[in-house]
Design a protein around this motif. Sequence first.
Motif, PDB file in Angstrom:
ATOM      1  N   VAL A   1      -5.939  49.595  62.641  1.00 44.42           N
ATOM      2  CA  VAL A   1      -4.866  49.651  61.651  1.00 44.42           C
ATOM      3  C   VAL A   1      -5.502  49.960  60.305  1.00 44.42           C
ATOM      4  CG1 VAL A   1      -3.056  48.319  60.496  1.00 44.42           C
ATOM      5  CG2 VAL A   1      -3.471  48.008  62.953  1.00 44.42           C
ATOM      6  N   PRO A   2      -4.974  50.922  59.539  1.00 42.70           N
ATOM      7  CA  PRO A   2      -5.620  51.275  58.268  1.00 42.70           C
ATOM      8  C   PRO A   2      -5.626  50.126  57.273  1.00 42.70           C
ATOM      9  CG  PRO A   2      -3.473  52.332  58.459  1.00 42.70           C
ATOM     10  CD  PRO A   2      -3.775  51.732  59.796  1.00 42.70           C
ATOM     11  N   VAL A   3      -6.587  50.156  56.373  1.00 42.48           N
ATOM     12  CA  VAL A   3      -6.693  49.135  55.338  1.00 42.48           C
ATOM     13  C   VAL A   3      -5.370  49.067  54.565  1.00 42.48           C
ATOM     14  CG1 VAL A   3      -7.848  48.531  53.174  1.00 42.48           C
ATOM     15  CG2 VAL A   3      -9.186  49.379  55.128  1.00 42.48           C
ATOM     16  N   GLY A   4      -4.835  47.839  54.411  1.00 37.11           N
ATOM     17  CA  GLY A   4      -3.586  47.638  53.703  1.00 37.11           C
ATOM     18  C   GLY A   4      -2.349  47.947  54.520  1.00 37.11           C
ATOM     19  N   GLY A   5      -2.521  48.242  55.824  1.00 41.47           N
ATOM     20  CA  GLY A   5      -1.406  48.718  56.632  1.00 41.47           C
ATOM     21  C   GLY A   5      -0.839  47.709  57.604  1.00 41.47           C
ATOM     22  N   ILE A   6       0.142  48.203  58.371  1.00 42.28           N
ATOM     23  CA  ILE A   6       0.819  47.412  59.408  1.00 42.28           C
ATOM     24  C   ILE A   6       0.793  48.211  60.703  1.00 42.28           C
ATOM     25  CG2 ILE A   6       3.020  46.427  60.162  1.00 42.28           C
ATOM     26  CD1 ILE A   6       3.742  46.018  57.229  1.00 42.28           C
ATOM     27  N   GLY A   7       0.434  47.544  61.777  1.00 35.77           N
ATOM     28  CA  GLY A   7       0.443  48.169  63.090  1.00 35.77           C
ATOM     29  C   GLY A   7       1.532  47.582  63.966  1.00 35.77           C
ATOM     30  N   LEU A   8       2.121  48.436  64.813  1.00 35.08           N
ATOM     31  CA  LEU A   8       3.130  48.009  65.777  1.00 35.08           C
ATOM     32  C   LEU A   8       2.503  47.997  67.160  1.00 35.08           C
ATOM     33  CD1 LEU A   8       6.042  47.441  66.792  1.00 35.08           C
ATOM     34  CD2 LEU A   8       6.417  49.926  66.770  1.00 35.08           C
ATOM     35  N   PHE A   9       2.726  46.895  67.891  1.00 36.38           N
ATOM     36  CA  PHE A   9       2.201  46.762  69.245  1.00 36.38           C
ATOM     37  C   PHE A   9       3.351  46.437  70.193  1.00 36.38           C
ATOM     38  CE2 PHE A   9      -1.196  45.894  66.297  1.00 36.38           C
ATOM     39  CZ  PHE A   9      -2.257  46.637  66.806  1.00 36.38           C
ATOM     40  N   THR A  10       3.344  47.110  71.347  1.00 32.88           N
ATOM     41  CA  THR A  10       4.393  46.927  72.347  1.00 32.88           C
ATOM     42  C   THR A  10       3.771  46.465  73.655  1.00 32.88           C
ATOM     43  OG1 THR A  10       4.266  49.184  73.242  1.00 32.88           O
ATOM     44  CG2 THR A  10       5.609  48.854  71.241  1.00 32.88           C
ATOM     45  N   SER A  11       4.582  46.409  74.702  1.00 25.74           N
ATOM     46  CA  SER A  11       4.075  45.973  76.005  1.00 25.74           C
ATOM     47  C   SER A  11       3.078  46.964  76.599  1.00 25.74           C
ATOM     48  CB  SER A  11       5.243  45.779  76.979  1.00 25.74           C
ATOM     49  OG  SER A  11       5.997  46.974  77.111  1.00 25.74           O
ATOM     50  N   ASP A  12       2.906  48.155  75.971  1.00 24.17           N
ATOM     51  CA  ASP A  12       1.874  49.091  76.412  1.00 24.17           C
ATOM     52  C   ASP A  12       0.488  48.672  75.930  1.00 24.17           C
ATOM     53  OD1 ASP A  12       3.509  51.026  77.791  1.00 24.17           O
ATOM     54  OD2 ASP A  12       4.287  51.631  75.840  1.00 24.17           O
ATOM     55  N   TRP A  13       0.429  47.626  75.106  1.00 21.99           N
ATOM     56  CA  TRP A  13      -0.851  47.116  74.597  1.00 21.99           C
ATOM     57  C   TRP A  13      -1.094  45.733  75.177  1.00 21.99           C
ATOM     58  CZ3 TRP A  13      -4.657  49.006  71.322  1.00 21.99           C
ATOM     59  CH2 TRP A  13      -5.592  48.081  70.860  1.00 21.99           C
ATOM     60  N   ALA A  14      -2.318  45.490  75.657  1.00 21.78           N
ATOM     61  CA  ALA A  14      -2.633  44.169  76.204  1.00 21.78           C
ATOM     62  C   ALA A  14      -3.954  43.639  75.678  1.00 21.78           C
ATOM     63  CB  ALA A  14      -2.677  44.236  77.731  1.00 21.78           C
ATOM     64  N   GLY A  15      -4.465  44.227  74.589  1.00 18.64           N
ATOM     65  CA  GLY A  15      -5.766  43.826  74.083  1.00 18.64           C
ATOM     66  C   GLY A  15      -5.689  42.852  72.924  1.00 18.64           C
ATOM     67  N   ASP A  16      -6.809  42.753  72.218  1.00 13.43           N
ATOM     68  CA  ASP A  16      -6.953  41.846  71.080  1.00 13.43           C
ATOM     69  C   ASP A  16      -6.336  42.507  69.842  1.00 13.43           C
ATOM     70  OD1 ASP A  16      -7.713  40.120  69.098  1.00 13.43           O
ATOM     71  OD2 ASP A  16      -9.875  40.298  69.451  1.00 13.43           O
ATOM     72  N   ARG A  17      -5.263  41.937  69.334  1.00 11.25           N
ATOM     73  CA  ARG A  17      -4.628  42.517  68.147  1.00 11.25           C
ATOM     74  C   ARG A  17      -5.398  42.163  66.878  1.00 11.25           C
ATOM     75  NH1 ARG A  17      -0.590  40.329  71.273  1.00 11.25           N
ATOM     76  NH2 ARG A  17      -0.243  38.551  69.868  1.00 11.25           N
ATOM     77  N   ALA A  18      -6.034  41.028  66.861  1.00 14.08           N
ATOM     78  CA  ALA A  18      -6.799  40.626  65.678  1.00 14.08           C
ATOM     79  C   ALA A  18      -7.915  41.619  65.380  1.00 14.08           C
ATOM     80  CB  ALA A  18      -7.367  39.229  65.868  1.00 14.08           C
ATOM     81  N   ALA A  19      -8.545  42.151  66.428  1.00 17.61           N
ATOM     82  CA  ALA A  19      -9.662  43.078  66.233  1.00 17.61           C
ATOM     83  C   ALA A  19      -9.213  44.396  65.632  1.00 17.61           C
ATOM     84  CB  ALA A  19     -10.363  43.329  67.560  1.00 17.61           C
ATOM     85  N   THR A  20      -7.955  44.753  65.788  1.00 15.68           N
ATOM     86  CA  THR A  20      -7.470  46.006  65.208  1.00 15.68           C
ATOM     87  C   THR A  20      -7.386  45.932  63.690  1.00 15.68           C
ATOM     88  OG1 THR A  20      -5.105  45.441  65.278  1.00 15.68           O
ATOM     89  CG2 THR A  20      -6.075  46.364  67.279  1.00 15.68           C
ATOM     90  N   LEU A  21      -7.497  44.724  63.153  1.00 11.60           N
ATOM     91  CA  LEU A  21      -7.422  44.513  61.711  1.00 11.60           C
ATOM     92  C   LEU A  21      -8.808  44.318  61.110  1.00 11.60           C
ATOM     93  CD1 LEU A  21      -4.420  42.023  61.818  1.00 11.60           C
ATOM     94  CD2 LEU A  21      -4.357  44.517  61.657  1.00 11.60           C
TER      95      LEU A  21
END
Length: 421
Positions: free
Chosen positions: A217-237
């Motif tokens: 997720v870009p610096v200062g941004g927001i990411g959307l995650f759906t059921s197509d994602w099953a990984g670590d969301r914290a690491a995307t930040l």
Amino acid sequence: MVGWTGSRGAAVAAAVVIGVLVPATQQASAAPVREAHPVAATASAASPAAGAGSAAPGAAPGPAAAPVAPAPQAPAITHREERVGTPAGPVTVDIVVADLNRSELRATLLTGATVGERSSVPAHARRGGAVAAINGDFFDLARSNAPAGPSVRDGRALTSAVPPGRRLAPGVPGAQQGDVLAIDDDGTPRLDRLTLDASATGPEGRLRIDTLNAYAVPVGGIGLFTSDWAGDRAATLCGSDTDRDAPCAPDRFEVVVRDGAVTAVGPPGGGAIPAGEQVLAGRDQGAAALRGLAVGDRVTVRQALTAASGTVPRTAVGASPILRDGTPVAGLDARSRDPRSAAGLTAQGRLILLTADGRESTSVGITLAETAEQLRRAGAVDGVNLDGGGSSTMVFRDQVVNSPSEDAYRLVPNALGVVEN
């Protein structure tokens, strides 16, 4: 196979062509190598107008002329192998040509159940029923394993592009965030660019969403995650827009939305996301904006991948254009030799899949500039570079026909396949 004693086993090509790879600027008199098509049979007898087969006046009629059999139709999909000379030594190139104008063929994106689930290209092909397949986009290897660019499967948007500086791929002049090889509903392949158009609208207004199921997720941004994602969301930040190893954002926050209402808020988590649930994860200013939402707030989340061409693709895989209008992109790297995978399209709407073996004594690999030239020689007018190195794998009719550079087939998140209907 003629003249080959390497490790390619029984999976051999139908023909071996010996060629020399030279820069396009030196090929003014060289005709591109094209797929051979059967030649239609012609009748050997003279036409009735010339008198052959016509009865003379008053003579008994002769035997009726035998009907001429229709000309055989060229195969809808073919595979061939070429041996190409380069300044550094010989290279083995495998080429599949699929005529997507034919109703019996269609191109599709082959994936696992989630965007980070990996399989070998042969496994992807078997599961998807593909007669031919090649590895797809670069991906977040050994971390989330999610692809770097946009991806669309059966008309469904799976991922958007990560920030350009987080794409794990060799630099290609002119390549932009969101570049893809796309195939329309009618089977037309094209180069396109997909941009995420997404937002979350709540009590305090509209928030822009920057990524969909993306590993960064870009610096200062927001990411959307759906059921197509099953990984670590914290690491995307974590990381920066140019450095995957930079520290995690000091402020990270997520909001869970279901049935149009916020059901949970707090630190970002991970794991499977239930169907029908959406997670908004923000960093820095994005996290601060999400903190304005509370459990019970009504939120409308909308998202779509918008095509620069205006045509919504049925299939799309992230890739970097290296051939446009029959000309290799200027400034392509002409030094680094590696195994390569690429795809192209002809003026007639055929899809070309290409691999070049490398990192072995019998095949030294090719550069990006040579990859573009090989696509051109195969008949492509436009083409893209796909993931290479240990990922480069081509399957044709249930066999791996190239020689991957690693002992075991690398597991990849997606592949571009051709299916016989």
